[in-house]
Design a protein around this motif. Sequence first.
Motif, PDB file in Angstrom:
ATOM      1  N   UNK A   1      -0.400   5.701  11.011  1.00  0.00           N
ATOM      2  CA  UNK A   1      -0.354   5.233   9.002  1.00  0.00           C
ATOM      3  C   UNK A   1       0.430   4.718   8.603  1.00  0.00           C
ATOM      4  N   UNK A   2      -0.647   3.925   7.319  1.00  0.00           N
ATOM      5  CA  UNK A   2       0.313   2.805   6.659  1.00  0.00           C
ATOM      6  C   UNK A   2       0.025   4.258   5.256  1.00  0.00           C
ATOM      7  N   UNK A   3       1.123   4.033   4.402  1.00  0.00           N
ATOM      8  CA  UNK A   3       0.753   4.229   2.611  1.00  0.00           C
ATOM      9  C   UNK A   3       1.500   3.444   1.664  1.00  0.00           C
ATOM     10  N   UNK A   4       0.791   3.264   0.742  1.00  0.00           N
ATOM     11  CA  UNK A   4       0.619   2.645  -0.516  1.00  0.00           C
ATOM     12  C   UNK A   4       0.565   3.062  -1.994  1.00  0.00           C
ATOM     13  N   UNK A   5       0.875   3.279  -2.442  1.00  0.00           N
ATOM     14  CA  UNK A   5       1.413   4.356  -3.812  1.00  0.00           C
ATOM     15  C   UNK A   5       1.639   3.214  -4.272  1.00  0.00           C
ATOM     16  N   UNK A   6      -0.438   2.542  -4.833  1.00  0.00           N
ATOM     17  CA  UNK A   6      -0.105   1.338  -6.091  1.00  0.00           C
ATOM     18  C   UNK A   6       0.456   0.302  -5.798  1.00  0.00           C
ATOM     19  N   UNK A   7       0.737   0.086  -4.997  1.00  0.00           N
ATOM     20  CA  UNK A   7       1.007  -1.639  -3.992  1.00  0.00           C
ATOM     21  C   UNK A   7      -0.271  -2.793  -4.445  1.00  0.00           C
ATOM     22  N   UNK A   8      -1.473  -2.247  -3.608  1.00  0.00           N
ATOM     23  CA  UNK A   8      -2.926  -3.159  -3.462  1.00  0.00           C
ATOM     24  C   UNK A   8      -3.425  -3.004  -5.357  1.00  0.00           C
ATOM     25  N   UNK A   9      -3.011  -2.729  -6.103  1.00  0.00           N
ATOM     26  CA  UNK A   9      -4.360  -2.761  -7.048  1.00  0.00           C
ATOM     27  C   UNK A   9      -3.546  -3.990  -8.175  1.00  0.00           C
ATOM     28  N   UNK A  10      -2.171  -4.230  -7.535  1.00  0.00           N
ATOM     29  CA  UNK A  10      -1.357  -5.249  -8.345  1.00  0.00           C
ATOM     30  C   UNK A  10      -1.483  -6.894  -8.158  1.00  0.00           C
ATOM     31  N   UNK A  11      -1.880  -6.548  -6.703  1.00  0.00           N
ATOM     32  CA  UNK A  11      -2.336  -8.042  -6.167  1.00  0.00           C
ATOM     33  C   UNK A  11      -3.814  -8.407  -6.819  1.00  0.00           C
ATOM     34  N   UNK A  12      -4.042  -9.895  -6.625  1.00  0.00           N
ATOM     35  CA  UNK A  12      -5.524 -10.353  -7.438  1.00  0.00           C
ATOM     36  C   UNK A  12      -6.233 -10.315  -5.959  1.00  0.00           C
ATOM     37  N   UNK A  13      -8.047 -10.711  -5.817  1.00  0.00           N
ATOM     38  CA  UNK A  13      -8.828 -10.806  -5.489  1.00  0.00           C
ATOM     39  C   UNK A  13      -8.542 -10.643  -3.769  1.00  0.00           C
ATOM     40  N   UNK A  14      -8.043 -12.334  -3.986  1.00  0.00           N
ATOM     41  CA  UNK A  14      -7.693 -12.813  -2.523  1.00  0.00           C
ATOM     42  C   UNK A  14      -6.444 -12.675  -1.884  1.00  0.00           C
ATOM     43  N   UNK A  15      -5.823 -11.701  -2.196  1.00  0.00           N
ATOM     44  CA  UNK A  15      -4.111 -11.485  -2.135  1.00  0.00           C
ATOM     45  C   UNK A  15      -4.479  -9.662  -1.470  1.00  0.00           C
ATOM     46  N   UNK A  16      -5.353  -8.971  -2.171  1.00  0.00           N
ATOM     47  CA  UNK A  16      -5.587  -7.757  -1.921  1.00  0.00           C
ATOM     48  C   UNK A  16      -6.589  -8.081  -0.578  1.00  0.00           C
ATOM     49  N   UNK A  17      -7.470  -9.084  -0.127  1.00  0.00           N
ATOM     50  CA  UNK A  17      -8.082  -9.150   0.963  1.00  0.00           C
ATOM     51  C   UNK A  17      -7.308  -9.357   1.904  1.00  0.00           C
ATOM     52  N   UNK A  18      -6.533 -10.214   2.004  1.00  0.00           N
ATOM     53  CA  UNK A  18      -5.061 -10.433   3.290  1.00  0.00           C
ATOM     54  C   UNK A  18      -4.441  -9.663   2.975  1.00  0.00           C
ATOM     55  N   UNK A  19      -4.370  -8.935   1.861  1.00  0.00           N
ATOM     56  CA  UNK A  19      -3.515  -7.663   2.474  1.00  0.00           C
ATOM     57  C   UNK A  19      -3.410  -6.642   3.760  1.00  0.00           C
ATOM     58  N   UNK A  20      -5.333  -6.480   3.061  1.00  0.00           N
ATOM     59  CA  UNK A  20      -6.171  -5.162   4.087  1.00  0.00           C
ATOM     60  C   UNK A  20      -6.133  -5.286   5.299  1.00  0.00           C
ATOM     61  N   UNK A  21      -6.754  -6.856   5.669  1.00  0.00           N
ATOM     62  CA  UNK A  21      -6.278  -7.052   6.680  1.00  0.00           C
ATOM     63  C   UNK A  21      -5.067  -7.296   7.829  1.00  0.00           C
ATOM     64  N   UNK A  22      -4.181  -7.333   6.896  1.00  0.00           N
ATOM     65  CA  UNK A  22      -2.636  -8.001   7.786  1.00  0.00           C
ATOM     66  C   UNK A  22      -2.934  -5.968   7.808  1.00  0.00           C
ATOM     67  N   UNK A  23      -2.908  -5.345   6.832  1.00  0.00           N
ATOM     68  CA  UNK A  23      -2.431  -3.837   7.318  1.00  0.00           C
ATOM     69  C   UNK A  23      -3.278  -3.512   8.154  1.00  0.00           C
ATOM     70  N   UNK A  24      -5.014  -3.395   8.262  1.00  0.00           N
ATOM     71  CA  UNK A  24      -5.136  -3.259   9.531  1.00  0.00           C
ATOM     72  C   UNK A  24      -5.094  -3.592  10.734  1.00  0.00           C
TER      73      UNK A  24
END
Length: 210
Positions: free
Chosen positions: A117-140
């Motif tokens: 499990x990865x948990x995220x308490x309000x980190x992803x929404x602080x990133x820009x669109x490109x960084x969000x996609x990178x973070x989500x792929x890294x988490x996956x």
Amino acid sequence: MTPPVDPGLDYVNPAAAYGFDASYRSAPPNWDIGRPQRAFVHLAEAGRVGRRVIEVGCGTGELSLFLARRGHEVLGVDVAPSAIRQAREKARWRRVPAQFLVWDALRLGDLGLRADTVVDSAMLHCLGPRERRRAVESIRRTLRPGGDYFLLCDARADDVAATWASLSRAELRELFAAERGWRLSFVLDTAFERRGSRNPAFLVGARRVE
């Protein structure tokens, strides 16, 4: 969950860390409420959190410490060195076996760990669109197949223009699309609690399917 790196080799982008680190150097920021967000407490009590957990954007560690106390094997990562220093101090004084590391969620896959499990308490929404996609792929890539990513984010209606630090249901559907290797399990209306206030939020569950 012990990271396979020495604390002296912590990785973070200084430009990404600067603003957030400054927030932790004096009075606690308004999102640091001294306990985990209720949405995650309910999720853990419902038995939805796996044994091996990584928290991205862990701040001073309240959610990681809560989960470790419940018997989960937990690593919390954050770009803010001041926050991680406080989290490590809390873990030591409370005698809770959570681990903390200064690390960028966009480079999470570089740790070479596998989490249930990865948990995220309000980190992803602080990133820009490109960084969000990178973070989500890294988490996956960090999750085992069938593992879950649970995200709490400030909510925005689909017909409202994009703003910093919020996500809409349409954006969440795009981020966790099947062609990206995800199944969006749920998007629940909830609240994000701050010191002295609370605002509409989504609790999101997404599962790695490949």
